[in-house]
Design an enzyme around this catalytic site. Sequence first.
Site, PDB file in Angstrom:
ATOM      1  N   HIS A   1       0.876  -1.185   0.000  1.00 34.44           N
ATOM      2  CA  HIS A   1       0.000   0.000   0.000  1.00 34.44           C
ATOM      3  C   HIS A   1       0.905   1.223   0.000  1.00 34.44           C
ATOM      4  O   HIS A   1       1.690   1.415   0.946  1.00 34.44           O
ATOM      5  CB  HIS A   1      -0.873   0.010   1.256  1.00 34.44           C
ATOM      6  CG  HIS A   1      -1.741  -1.202   1.388  1.00 34.44           C
ATOM      7  ND1 HIS A   1      -3.070  -1.222   1.018  1.00 34.44           N
ATOM      8  CD2 HIS A   1      -1.468  -2.459   1.846  1.00 34.44           C
ATOM      9  CE1 HIS A   1      -3.579  -2.427   1.253  1.00 34.44           C
ATOM     10  NE2 HIS A   1      -2.624  -3.201   1.752  1.00 34.44           N
TER      11      HIS A   1
ATOM     12  N   HIS B   1      -8.164  -8.329  -0.621  1.00 35.17           N
ATOM     13  CA  HIS B   1      -7.728  -8.820   0.683  1.00 35.17           C
ATOM     14  C   HIS B   1      -8.804  -9.792   1.178  1.00 35.17           C
ATOM     15  O   HIS B   1     -10.002  -9.461   1.149  1.00 35.17           O
ATOM     16  CB  HIS B   1      -7.627  -7.669   1.690  1.00 35.17           C
ATOM     17  CG  HIS B   1      -6.425  -6.796   1.538  1.00 35.17           C
ATOM     18  ND1 HIS B   1      -6.092  -6.183   0.366  1.00 35.17           N
ATOM     19  CD2 HIS B   1      -5.468  -6.435   2.438  1.00 35.17           C
ATOM     20  CE1 HIS B   1      -4.978  -5.471   0.546  1.00 35.17           C
ATOM     21  NE2 HIS B   1      -4.580  -5.616   1.798  1.00 35.17           N
TER      22      HIS B   1
ATOM     23  N   GLU C   1      -7.330 -12.456   6.038  1.00 35.00           N
ATOM     24  CA  GLU C   1      -6.302 -11.877   6.923  1.00 35.00           C
ATOM     25  C   GLU C   1      -6.873 -11.990   8.344  1.00 35.00           C
ATOM     26  O   GLU C   1      -6.440 -12.818   9.126  1.00 35.00           O
ATOM     27  CB  GLU C   1      -6.016 -10.414   6.544  1.00 35.00           C
ATOM     28  CG  GLU C   1      -5.009  -9.716   7.458  1.00 35.00           C
ATOM     29  CD  GLU C   1      -4.887  -8.199   7.183  1.00 35.00           C
ATOM     30  OE1 GLU C   1      -5.808  -7.601   6.576  1.00 35.00           O
ATOM     31  OE2 GLU C   1      -3.860  -7.616   7.619  1.00 35.00           O
TER      32      GLU C   1
ATOM     33  N   ASP D   1       3.388  -5.103   2.593  1.00 38.69           N
ATOM     34  CA  ASP D   1       2.107  -4.535   3.032  1.00 38.69           C
ATOM     35  C   ASP D   1       2.223  -3.032   3.321  1.00 38.69           C
ATOM     36  O   ASP D   1       1.965  -2.211   2.434  1.00 38.69           O
ATOM     37  CB  ASP D   1       1.582  -5.296   4.249  1.00 38.69           C
ATOM     38  CG  ASP D   1       0.066  -5.249   4.384  1.00 38.69           C
ATOM     39  OD1 ASP D   1      -0.592  -4.701   3.484  1.00 38.69           O
ATOM     40  OD2 ASP D   1      -0.470  -5.769   5.385  1.00 38.69           O
ATOM     41  N   ASP D   2       2.582  -2.665   4.545  1.00 44.90           N
ATOM     42  CA  ASP D   2       2.711  -1.256   4.949  1.00 44.90           C
ATOM     43  C   ASP D   2       4.050  -1.097   5.661  1.00 44.90           C
ATOM     44  O   ASP D   2       4.107  -0.977   6.898  1.00 44.90           O
ATOM     45  CB  ASP D   2       1.559  -0.878   5.889  1.00 44.90           C
ATOM     46  CG  ASP D   2       0.210  -1.057   5.228  1.00 44.90           C
ATOM     47  OD1 ASP D   2      -0.168  -0.205   4.417  1.00 44.90           O
ATOM     48  OD2 ASP D   2      -0.448  -2.078   5.507  1.00 44.90           O
TER      49      ASP D   2
END
Length: 362
Positions: A41, A219, A222, A300-301
């Site tokens: 992201h 997504h 998760e 991811d982040d």
Amino acid sequence: MRPALGDCRIYGKLRFMSRGNPLESTQEFIRRLPKAELHLHIEGTLEPELALHLAHKHGVALPYGSIAELRAAYDFGDLQEFLDIYYALAEVLRDEDDFYQLALGYLQRAHDQGVVHTEVFFDPQTHTARAIPFGAVVEGLNRAFTEAQRRFGMTHRLIACFLRHLSAADAMRTLDEVLEYRSLIAAVGLDSSEVGHPPSKFISVFDRARQEGLLAVAHAGEEGPPVYISEALDLLGVRRIDHGVRCAEDPALMERLAKEQVTLTVCPLSNVKLRVFDRIEHHNLKRLLEAGLRVTVNSDDPAYFGGYILENYLAVQRALGLTRAQLVILARNSIEGSFLDDDTKRRWMAEIDARAQDLTAS
Ligand code: HPA
Ligand code: ZN
């Protein structure tokens, strides 16, 4: 000048230089493996330094006075606690140049870690809800991608994600804007708070996106249950599952994912930070890999979760005892699971296989 890792010819030279060196560290081995990042992201690459700089630039008051205070806030109990801080900090991203700086910082780091191709998510609604024009976001990102292609030979795809805690009608309006920038956007995705917002909520949006020729990802699995993974595949027509680690709770689903070779974009450090697994040693990545699923490793982040792609590979290699052959499979999976064309995939596969041969030769 640094070698352009995105260029196969230069990669060949690097390979030659590293041939027969059994002392090459695992870190260096991973760094030199050509690999794609498929779950990233761009808002999650906002490092505290840039956040405070942009807050100052735009006169935005943040509830954190220093970088240390900001980092101390990154202690999350679950996905929602993370998202609350994440959306609050995105307030500092305001003009085209902010998005350019943000993306260029990520692309430089990814290049340094051997990423040759990246598929980047952005959350249009996080910005358009604050009256930031959609075009400012996409054009800033695209300026950085163009520069990374020119400087490093790195390729990319851009993926617009819908925030699943908002309505399907809001996502549909966002799709209208995505279509205005159709030439710069390859796919749509689905992110944000998972539980209570199943993929089925967005069937009509994804139907229309696919009719318009956009690819789809989502997504799922998760924090949400395994059935969300099946829904994403069967109702949204997605080409990959982002995260997907909860598939392990459903043996029939595991079997299906292995049989259909569905790519899972797994993010190990994220999963530990957001308490999907209590510690990295308990992560199921190796189990999924050994069950024949097409698992990939992603960050991811990374500004929030303690590492970019290299740190994610290293963390699972060390904690789960992955062999170099398994690291090669992860890199191959990342290229195979990407949206690159078949010719380019073949070229990168050949580069990766040459690395694997070096292994048996040394
Ligand atoms: N899950 C859902 N939404 C997100 C994530 C995530 O890991 N990161 C950024 N938005
Ligand atoms: Zn994600």
